[in-house]
Scaffold this active site. Structure first.
Site, PDB file in Angstrom:
ATOM      1  N   HIS A 255     -16.776 -35.343  16.770  1.00  0.00           N
ATOM      2  CA  HIS A 255     -17.985 -35.154  17.578  1.00  0.00           C
ATOM      3  C   HIS A 255     -18.586 -36.420  18.124  1.00  0.00           C
ATOM      4  CE1 HIS A 255     -18.984 -30.858  17.215  1.00  0.00           C
ATOM      5  NE2 HIS A 255     -18.293 -30.931  16.088  1.00  0.00           N
TER       6      HIS A 255
ATOM      7  N   LYS B 125     -27.054 -25.361  28.729  1.00  0.00           N
ATOM      8  CA  LYS B 125     -28.127 -24.364  28.656  1.00  0.00           C
ATOM      9  C   LYS B 125     -29.013 -24.442  29.887  1.00  0.00           C
ATOM     10  CE  LYS B 125     -28.217 -25.218  23.681  1.00  0.00           C
ATOM     11  NZ  LYS B 125     -28.949 -26.037  22.695  1.00  0.00           N
TER      12      LYS B 125
ATOM     13  N   LYS C   7     -33.992 -33.202  23.609  1.00  0.00           N
ATOM     14  CA  LYS C   7     -32.814 -33.448  22.777  1.00  0.00           C
ATOM     15  C   LYS C   7     -33.248 -34.458  21.724  1.00  0.00           C
ATOM     16  CE  LYS C   7     -30.647 -34.809  26.579  1.00  0.00           C
ATOM     17  NZ  LYS C   7     -29.276 -34.322  26.589  1.00  0.00           N
ATOM     18  N   ARG C   8     -32.422 -34.716  20.715  1.00  0.00           N
ATOM     19  CA  ARG C   8     -32.769 -35.749  19.745  1.00  0.00           C
ATOM     20  C   ARG C   8     -33.101 -37.055  20.478  1.00  0.00           C
ATOM     21  NH1 ARG C   8     -32.431 -34.587  14.086  1.00  0.00           N
ATOM     22  NH2 ARG C   8     -32.916 -36.805  13.897  1.00  0.00           N
TER      23      ARG C   8
ATOM     24  N   THR D  99     -24.714 -30.047  24.923  1.00  0.00           N
ATOM     25  CA  THR D  99     -24.741 -28.604  25.161  1.00  0.00           C
ATOM     26  C   THR D  99     -26.067 -28.225  25.812  1.00  0.00           C
ATOM     27  OG1 THR D  99     -25.474 -28.349  22.866  1.00  0.00           O
ATOM     28  CG2 THR D  99     -23.157 -27.878  23.332  1.00  0.00           C
TER      29      THR D  99
ATOM     30  N   LYS E 208     -29.071 -41.826  24.390  1.00  0.00           N
ATOM     31  CA  LYS E 208     -29.447 -40.749  25.308  1.00  0.00           C
ATOM     32  C   LYS E 208     -30.425 -41.247  26.383  1.00  0.00           C
ATOM     33  CE  LYS E 208     -28.774 -37.016  21.862  1.00  0.00           C
ATOM     34  NZ  LYS E 208     -27.976 -35.938  22.485  1.00  0.00           N
TER      35      LYS E 208
HETATM   36  C1  LIG Z   1     -28.863 -27.331  22.379  1.00  0.00           C
HETATM   37  C2  LIG Z   1     -29.703 -28.016  21.388  1.00  0.00           C
HETATM   38  C3  LIG Z   1     -29.504 -29.369  21.110  1.00  0.00           C
HETATM   39  C4  LIG Z   1     -28.444 -30.196  21.792  1.00  0.00           C
HETATM   40  O1  LIG Z   1     -29.006 -30.791  22.936  1.00  0.00           O
HETATM   41  P1  LIG Z   1     -28.267 -31.953  23.742  1.00  0.00           P
HETATM   42  O2  LIG Z   1     -29.083 -32.054  24.987  1.00  0.00           O
HETATM   43  O3  LIG Z   1     -26.885 -31.496  24.030  1.00  0.00           O
HETATM   44  O4  LIG Z   1     -28.321 -33.174  22.910  1.00  0.00           O
HETATM   45  C5  LIG Z   1     -30.317 -29.987  20.177  1.00  0.00           C
HETATM   46  N1  LIG Z   1     -31.296 -29.305  19.557  1.00  0.00           N
HETATM   47  C6  LIG Z   1     -31.533 -28.004  19.813  1.00  0.00           C
HETATM   48  C7  LIG Z   1     -32.647 -27.312  19.106  1.00  0.00           C
HETATM   49  C8  LIG Z   1     -30.742 -27.318  20.734  1.00  0.00           C
HETATM   50  O5  LIG Z   1     -30.974 -26.014  20.955  1.00  0.00           O
END
Ligand SMILES: *Cc1c(COP(=O)(O)O)cnc(C)c1O
Length: 822
Positions: free
Chosen positions: A366, A669, A557-558, A665, A563
């Site tokens: 990952h 979304k 995101k985190r 991911t 990032k």
């Molecule tokens: C989808 C998701 C992530 C991943 O987000 P990235 O933008 O791909 O880093 C992290 N936390 C939650 C709660 C998510 O639903």
């Protein structure tokens, strides 16, 4: 009780009367509540139990069928799962939402109120845990028998609140209101050993054997949560392990009056599954973490052997009954554990056991970030798992012989491939163990898989090129579109048919509608209504009023330097400075929305949050700006909040430094929900851009090949600062005092950027500004923007996690899936 059919009953009937009776029965019989005095939480629990009955019945039927047909099952090993609230998702999957809503209405209860009662299990940090949950959803949907094995953390990822602009961590007490979704399985307990030493012995045929004499035994208790599939009679199981003391007290110590020592052992045992480590993409080498990893994989493998023997199949056939996916290296110790179980406990010869083991596991990498690669001190493994260290050495010795034969005299290669890092203090390299012990190794997006083969695992790829493959990540369109965005769902059903969540390629049917002005109008209305909803949540949680007609520019995101949330903030502040200087500048109204948790010990990530809140305090109240731009930090980003945020995004910020984000991911979304992306050529962005069309994606920045070239060419961020007046102005602004009286607050961020800039923000700054300018221009043409938005959704079908799971089934696990309905 052979031959007892699993029959239907009122408990799982779907008629209005059955649903009502089942609900009331659970309220009265299972919870012991008097309806007249029952609370909203009681109603939630009773409804959850009613729904769980439906899911469980499917689960048991499906398990029975799997055993009769002796199908190969998939075990997804993951230290993290992030399922989100279950209730709404089950109702959607079972097609029961409307009948349940009506039934509750008849009792004067509102379904949405009950949905809001649920605590989500935050048993993961971010993308990796969420992926595991999307995959269970898809496994159930495409009809694969599967179990997700993990840890039942008593406290999941911390709750985030913002106080005075800073992140405050609160304890996640997700189990306090009771968890109606899980079933405790006292019959499925497993013992897990730690410490002690090993002893040689000889069996009846005088063969040398090894015995592990542990110093501690801990008990694993299984808790099952059924995971339903969409329009499917298959059901997946999430089986999580909780650590318990074997005896509640050491009675001898207790009887001798040594109460403290007696309790100590019990507490130490139970600490094992107490809390999730809140670091994302960072290996900290804590012993308790290694214990957690071993604990759940050991429980899982013993459980799988138990199920195998229920089938009456011998241990040698383990691999034809189970395919195990290792979600990163967190469960990689399982390779040594399966060898131990097969050789020491079941008496298989090494070669047979090794063949079984290698045919069982597959490994998903990952991350390429060096600080995330797991390695454990040899002494730590030797102390905690002495038998496993011996097994790892044996695997390594045999493996290195193989390498010597393939590459004679190449000692450097040998040192790189070795399971043991001997360049300094000795470490066990978990990625190497996972590679050697697996049938298949995959990355999570095309680019990531390629970089994996070229960098981190290059030596393994040279040795075993056929082992390597790619499976691009996906997300479940049930939770993240149908459930999160019912307005869009309705529109999609109209043009793509009502079964679109089960066959996401059907979204292509949207394409011609992008040319229809009336359809575009409907599309905008759905987005606007989602933005209104998010605006009301923002007002409720932060007190900030935002304009739902402004461009919603979102990065959730985190929080991590790679990032580059701080690159986004440099743009925000650049715009602000521009508007201050030139109030007539043509800048369409924008709302910048940030969200995400920072690891509690990650200093710079916490400063980045502080910078976002400071920018908001300044900009949102500046009369000159008059609300033309606003900055919001949305607290406690989690799955539930994500479901409100993703559907409301106009612009998706996917701006990691190229080569750093394995897949992402969140990008999927957002685009699925009609957002346009501003992004780098990183992770799955590359494939998203190819799918949606480059004209519908705002690309900027260095590519993955240019990054190392620039770094090795002697990158000097300070030179960028000196030569770009706009950049100089915005960097200087950070320590000017305008962002709060404490001028030193952002000095560490500034120093980091000027003298290190490991993620090349200053190199990508101009390109990013230019791309943002193109965003503003397209936004000012609503018809063109909407057209691009529709095409994003229409062309994102391949990013359904159903497609990912079908890929895994075909390329990795070799198991059959259901055919798609026509
Ligand atoms: C989808 C998701 C992530 C991943 O987000 P990235 O933008 O791909 O880093 C992290 N936390 C939650 C709660 C998510 O639903």
């Amino acid at each position: 009780m052979k031959g007892i059919p699993i029959s239907d009953s009122i408990r799982t009937g779907i008629g209005a009367d059955d649903l009502r009776q089942a609900f009331l029965d659970n309220l009265v019989c299972a919870l012991g509540r008097l309806p007249a005095y029952s609370t909203r939480h009681d109603h939630y629990l009773a409804l959850a139990m009613t729904v769980r009955d439906h899911v469980m019945r499917r689960g048991v039927r499906c398990f029975e069928k799997g055993d009769n047909l002796l199908v190969r099952r998939v075990a997804y090993f993951s230290a993290e799962f992030l399922p989100g609230p279950h209730l709404g998702n089950h109702l959607l999957n079972l097609g029961l939402t409307e009948s349940i809503r009506k039934m509750l209405d008849g009792l004067g209860i509102n379904l949405d109120d009950l949905l809001a009662e649920e605590e989500e299990p935050g048993l993961g940090n971010g993308g990796l845990g969420r992926l595991a949950s999307c995959y269970l959803d898809s496994l159930a949907t495409v009809g694969v028998q599967s179990v997700g094995y993990g840890i039942r953390y008593e406290f999941g990822i911390f709750d985030q609140t913002i106080r005075d602009g800073w992140q405050i961590q609160g304890t996640d007490k997700w189990l306090h209101g009771g968890n109606p979704w899980e079933v405790h399985r006292p019959g499925a307990v497993q013992d897990v050993m730690f410490g002690g030493h090993t002893e040689p012995w000889q069996d009846e045929s005088d063969s040398p054997r090894k015995r592990w004499v542990p110093s501690i035994v801990i008990r694993g208790e299984a808790y099952d949560t059924p995971i339903s599939g969409y329009d499917s009679d298959t059901c997946a199981l999430m089986r999580l392990w909780k650590a318990e003391a074997v005896e509640s007290f050491d009675f001898s110590a207790f009887n001798h009056g040594d109460y403290d020592r007696a309790v100590e052992q019990k507490v130490a045992s139970e600490n094992l599954s107490k809390v999730l480590y809140p670091n994302d993409e960072l290996h900290r080498g804590k012993e308790l973490r290694l214990k957690q990893q071993y604990f759940f994989t050991c429980c899982a493998l013993q459980d799988m052997l138990r199920i195998l023997s229920l089938r009456g199949a011998p241990p040698e056939s383990f691999h034809s009954n189970w395919a195990v996916q290792l979600n990163d290296t967190h469960p990689a110790i399982a390779v040594a554990e399966l060898m131990r179980l097969l050789v020491d406990q079941h008496g298989l010869g090494w070669d047979v056991a090794w063949k079984v083991t290698r045919s069982t596991f597959s490994y998903t990498n990952h991350t390429l970030l060096p600080e995330a690669l797991e390695r454990w001190p040899v002494d730590m493994i030797g102390g905690l798992l002495p038998r496993h260290l011996e097994i790892i050495y044996e695997i390594n010795a045999r493996f290195l012989d193989e390498v010597r034969a393939a590459f004679p005299g190449d000692d450097e290669r040998l040192a790189r491939l070795s399971l043991i890092d001997e360049s300094g203090p000795r470490y066990v390299r978990m990625a190497n163990l996972a590679c050697v012990g697996s049938q298949t190794v995959n990355g999570v997006a095309e680019l990531h898989s390629k970089l994996l083969r070229q960098t981190v695992l290059a030596d393994f790829a040279a040795l075993w090129p056929e082992k390597f493959t790619n499976v691009t990540n996906g997300v479940t369109p049930r939770r993240f579109v149908a459930l999160a965005n019912p307005g869009l769902g309705k529109l999609l059903a109209k043009v793509a048919g009502k079964n679109w969540p089960g066959d996401l390629e059907k979204l292509h049917k949207l394409e011609p509608h992008a040319e229809d002005p009336a359809f575009r109008q409907e599309w905008r209305e759905v987005k606007l209504s989602n933005k209104r909803h998010l605006a009301s949540l923002i007002a409720e949680r932060t007190g900030i009023e935002v304009d739902p007609t402004s461009l919603f520019d979102v990065q959730v995101k985190r929080i991590h330097e790679y990032k580059r949330q701080h690159l986004n903030l440099l743009h925000v502040l650049t715009l602000y400075l521009r508007l201050k200087k030139d109030p007539k500048a043509e800048v369409p109204a924008r709302t910048f929305i940030f969200g995400g948790k920072a690891a509690p010990g990650y200093f710079l990530a916490k400063r980045i949050i502080r910078l976002a809140t400071a920018a908001g305090e300044l900009i949102n109240h500046d009369r000159d700006i008059a609300g033309r731009i606003k900055v919001v930090f949305f607290p406690d980003f989690n799955v539930r909040n994500g479901q409100s945020i993703y559907p409301a995004v106009d612009l998706s910020e996917q701006i990691s430094l190229a080569g750093m984000e394995a897949s992402g991911t969140g990008n999927m979304k957002m685009s699925l929900n009609g957002a346009l992306t501003i992004g780098t050529l990183d992770g799955a962005n590359v494939e998203i851009r190819e799918a949606v069309g480059e004209e519908n994606f705002f690309l900027f920045g260095l590519n993955a090949a240019e990054v190392p070239a620039l770094k090795h060419g002697g990158y000097r961020p300070r030179d960028r600062y000196e030569s770009d007046p706009l950049l100089r102005e915005v960097i200087d602004f950070l320590t000017s005092g305008a962002l709060g009286e404490d001028r030193d607050l952002f000095q560490p961020l500034v120093d980091n950027l000027l003298y290190h800039d490991p993620y090349l923000l200053l190199a990508d700054y101009r390109g990013y500004l230019n791309a943002q300018q193109r965003v503003s221009e397209l936004w000012m043409d609503p018809e063109a923007w909407t057209r691009a938005s529709i095409l994003n959704t229409a062309r994102m079908g391949r990013f359904s996690s159903d497609r990912s799971i079908r890929d895994y089934c075909q390329r990795v696990w070799k198991v059959n899936v259901k055919k798609l309905k026509k």
